[in-house]
Design an enzyme around this catalytic site. Structure first.
Site, PDB file in Angstrom:
ATOM      1  N   MET A  32      69.811-106.494 -31.543  1.00  0.00           N
ATOM      2  CA  MET A  32      69.377-105.778 -30.169  1.00  0.00           C
ATOM      3  C   MET A  32      67.834-106.207 -30.229  1.00  0.00           C
ATOM      4  O   MET A  32      67.103-105.792 -29.127  1.00  0.00           O
ATOM      5  CB  MET A  32      69.597-104.514 -30.025  1.00  0.00           C
ATOM      6  N   HIS A  39      65.660-106.995 -40.314  1.00  0.00           N
ATOM      7  CA  HIS A  39      66.757-107.978 -39.755  1.00  0.00           C
ATOM      8  C   HIS A  39      66.264-109.239 -40.264  1.00  0.00           C
ATOM      9  O   HIS A  39      67.264-110.151 -40.414  1.00  0.00           O
ATOM     10  CB  HIS A  39      66.056-108.160 -38.175  1.00  0.00           C
TER      11      HIS A  39
END
Ligand code: PAF
Length: 298
Positions: A32, A39
């Site tokens: 997101m 990430h």
């Protein structure tokens, strides 16, 4: 290599099928945005899985259907250009950043629900959340096709739901879980850490500290569910604003061990609580995760 950006599902699907036609393996990291080292570790894991000849793709989409009415959808941090630069630096070659109306066009009516695994932990505290996650991940998997898809274990329940989803819906996707990435302090990395003040960030260290106590007790032979959760609660309760749950569950079914029940040989200890207005999650799998999984990276 410069990262290519696409925003239409057709272009994303076509780019990945072209890659597969050239016999390149595909790794996919759905996000997101508001990307952090956690990430980027997923992107690097994707690269490791597909090798130099493969293609690593990511998506950035703040998925509205997984936020409740009183949650942080409107203020969720957004920085697409910054995210693209970070992804490129980590070796990602393709970024899919669709609009909301592309993923949820007028008149769409379909939701995907995964049962049982969503009954406990975050499920009752975030009604509709996992349905939103399962729906968007299904849409993404239908575009990506045969691939590895990499998710962080901080959202342990989400990972379990997505594994089940991929199996049940026959998606040709191998779902890969990546260990939690922590700050040097032990705080699990999360896009929502950006909301924390200095004092809140300090208080947030109680989560990993509590889990370390439960981990050490288990390693010394403690098996009673209430004792293990009690150790975490004692650490966290004095400094958090509210606790959604501290649970010990079976690591696969996510069914909680209640009261004096003896936890199994692989047990998830999971916590969700609020520090200020920020909801934080953390967990460890007893009997599986190494002790180092709770310490920060230097
Ligand atoms: O973990 C996340 O960032 C999201 O829940 C996901 C899997 C990208 C679905 O929107």
């Amino acid at each position: 290599m410069t990262i290519a950006r696409v925003s239409s599902p057709e272009a994303f699907r076509a780019a990945l099928s072209d890659a597969r036609e050239q016999r390149r393996k595909v790794a996919f990291v759905p996000t997101m945005g508001a990307l952090h080292e956690g990430h980027l570790a997923l992107v690097r894991e994707g690269r490791r899985l597909v090798g130099a000849a493969g293609i690593v793709a990511a998506s950035v989409f703040v998925n509205p259907t997984q936020f409740g009415p009183n949650e942080d959808l409107a203020r969720y941090p957004r920085d697409l250009d910054g995210d693209a630069a970070k992804l490129e630096g980590a070796g990602c070659e393709l970024l899919f950043a669709p609009s909301e109306s592309t993923m949820y066009p007028d008149g769409e009516r379909t939701r995907v629900r995964v049962e049982r695994l969503t009954a406990g932990l975050c499920g009752p505290h975030r009604p509709g959340h996992f349905e939103g996650v399962a729906t968007i991940v299904s849409k993404l998997f239908s575009l990506v096709g045969a691939s590895y898809a990499i998710f962080g274990k901080k959202d342990y329940q989400q990972l379990a739901v997505i594994r089940r989803l991929a199996t049940d819906m026959l998606f040709p996707v191998e779902v890969v879980g990546h260990p939690i990435v922590r700050e040097a302090s032990g705080l699990a990395m999360s896009s929502r850490n950006a909301y924390l003040s200095a004092d809140e960030r300090h208080r947030a260290l109680s989560l990993s500290r509590g889990l370390r106590l439960a981990y050490a007790a288990y390693a010394s032979g403690e098996r009673k569910a209430t004792v293990l959760t009690g150790l975490v609660r004692a650490e966290v309760e004095p400094v958090t604003d509210s606790i959604d749950y501290v649970d010990v569950t079976d690591a696969d079914s996510l069914v909680p061990f209640e009261g004096d029940a003896s936890v199994g040989s692989r047990a998830l200890v999971a916590i969700a609580c609020r520090i200020g207005k920020t909801r934080l999650l953390d967990n460890v799998v007893l009997g599986e995760d190494p002790a180092t999984s709770l310490s920060g990276s230097p």
